[in-house]
Write an enzyme that holds these catalytic residues in place. Structure first.
Site, short mmCIF file in Angstrom:
data_model
loop_
_atom_site.label_atom_id
_atom_site.label_comp_id
_atom_site.label_asym_id
_atom_site.label_seq_id
_atom_site.Cartn_x
_atom_site.Cartn_y
_atom_site.Cartn_z
N ASP A 246 1.06 -0.22 17.04
CA ASP A 246 0.34 0.76 16.23
C ASP A 246 -0.87 0.04 15.65
O ASP A 246 -0.74 -0.80 14.77
CB ASP A 246 1.25 1.29 15.13
CG ASP A 246 0.56 2.26 14.19
OD1 ASP A 246 -0.66 2.48 14.33
OD2 ASP A 246 1.25 2.79 13.29
N LYS B 164 -9.30 6.59 10.96
CA LYS B 164 -9.64 5.36 10.23
C LYS B 164 -10.97 4.81 10.72
O LYS B 164 -11.95 4.78 9.99
CB LYS B 164 -8.55 4.30 10.44
CG LYS B 164 -7.13 4.82 10.38
CD LYS B 164 -6.65 5.09 8.98
CE LYS B 164 -5.17 5.40 8.97
NZ LYS B 164 -4.66 5.73 7.62
N TRP C 170 4.16 1.54 7.18
CA TRP C 170 4.03 2.25 8.45
C TRP C 170 5.05 1.80 9.47
O TRP C 170 5.60 2.62 10.21
CB TRP C 170 2.60 2.15 8.97
CG TRP C 170 1.79 3.26 8.39
CD1 TRP C 170 0.90 3.17 7.36
CD2 TRP C 170 1.87 4.65 8.74
NE1 TRP C 170 0.41 4.42 7.06
CE2 TRP C 170 0.98 5.34 7.89
CE3 TRP C 170 2.59 5.36 9.69
CZ2 TRP C 170 0.79 6.73 7.96
CZ3 TRP C 170 2.40 6.74 9.76
CH2 TRP C 170 1.52 7.40 8.91
#
Length: 362
Positions: free
Chosen positions: A176, A200, A105
């Site tokens: 993030d 999530k 990511w």
């Protein structure tokens, strides 16, 4: 229904009580005669839902009063483009953005940011197979950078920060936190911007949360679309364009659920217990292995590999037969992955541990 445990990395498991409440309110929210899906985002009913969700999230994370909470669209990958569009105006050109590369990511974030500015990879664990967070003292940071970007929990690689990153004076830290927000206590004031895709630990896909310090709201580049300009979104209380209303509603139910079950501190204690239980089973012998350095192991996303990977399909089939679903690892890294977010009960982790032991024994 057959009892199942969903270990998907996202969209992911939600608290059963939240789903039951949403089902009971599907056709008629609090006597309004409407489903939340049908409400005007500017009507009093939805405004009440939105304001309660915002207030509960601010309480759960102890968000300081000089930070705005934005409910946006575009997902985590979209926000990776929105961030440089909103922050590059605070420095002159050419601008540099610092990154720490700890997995898939942060790698995606680097590629996206490189479309708008020079990128300095201040540290990377790629050569080691993304098995740790490079120690802070090894980072080669840029004085006067537009910002420092980190991914504090790598969903695919299973690497989590065990410290708060520091940047040079005057350089905001952008984090993030998509796959571990609300799973552990954080000091919001140590960051300039925190963002997280909701799918999530928060709710359904389609909603992205952004927590931004007020002094960073008005540095957008002229090319930044008005719907993504943080200052514009903040001034309109996330209602400049039609927000993902139903996703905000579900997120609000999750926030209320967390408050009713002890808040983030209590959730963190449960998450430590769940992660310790699963890692202990994986470490018991060499039949399974987790490649991440122990001090950097994620509590949320736990990748693991079978010693004999020819048994992968047999392992997954047996897991599915026992109601243990979505354990296949990401296609980019293979193996297995168990995502044990807030809503995963310890009974689910115990069921997985029992199966790990049984399969290895067989």
């Amino acid at each position: 229904m057959t009892q199942i445990f969903n270990f998907s990395a996202g969209p992911a498991v939600l608290p059963k009580e939240v789903l039951q409440q949403a089902a009971s309110e599907m056709l008629d929210w609090h006597g309004s005669g409407m489903s939340v899906m049908e409400m005007s985002h500017r009507g009093p009913e939805f405004i009440a839902i939105y304001r309660q969700a915002e207030a509960d999230l601010r309480e759960l994370l102890a968000v300081p009063s000089n930070y705005k909470i934005l409910f946006m669209q575009g997902g985590g990958l979209g926000q990776n483009a929105i961030i440089p569009l909103n922050l590059l105006g605070r420095v002159g050109t050419p601008a540099t953005i610092d990154f720490v590369h700890t997995g898939s990511w942060s790698g995606k974030s680097i590629k996206e940011a490189a479309r708008y500015a020079d990128v300095n990879v201040a540290a990377s664990s790629q050569a080691e197979g993304f098995t740790r967070v490079p120690p802070q003292e090894s980072w080669r940071l840029t004085e006067g950078a537009a910002y420092l970007h980190v991914c504090t929990n790598e969903t695919i690689d299973g690497v989590e920060y065990n410290f708060v990153p520091r940047a040079p004076a005057g350089v905001p830290v952008v984090a993030d936190m998509s796959s571990h927000i609300l799973s552990r206590q954080i000091d919001v004031a140590r960051y300039g911007v925190i963002f997280a895709g909701a799918q999530k630990n928060i709710g359904p896909a389609g909603l992205t949360l952004v927590i931004v310090r007020e002094d960073l709201l008005d540095y957008a580049l002229p090319i930044c679309p008005s719907a993504f300009h943080w200052k514009n979104v903040a001034e309109h209380e996330s209602m400049f364009n039609t927000p993902p209303t139903y996703a905000i509603y579900i997120a609000g139910l999750v926030f209320a659920h967390l408050k009713a079950h002890g808040g983030v501190a209590a959730m963190e204690a449960r998450n430590i217990q769940k992660a310790d239980l699963l890692y202990a089973a994986l470490d018991a012998d060499d039949f399974y292995r987790n490649r991440v350095e122990v001090s950097c192991r994620s509590r949320m996303n736990i990748p693991f590999y079978l010693r004999d990977e020819s048994l992968n399909e047999s392992f997954l089939a047996g897991a599915k037969a026992r109601g243990l679903l979505q354990l296949k690892g990401h296609k980019s890294v293979g193996g297995m992955r168990a995502s044990i977010y807030n809503a995963m009960p310890i009974e689910g982790v115990q069921a997985l541990v029992d199966y790990l032991n049984e399969f290895a024994g067989r």
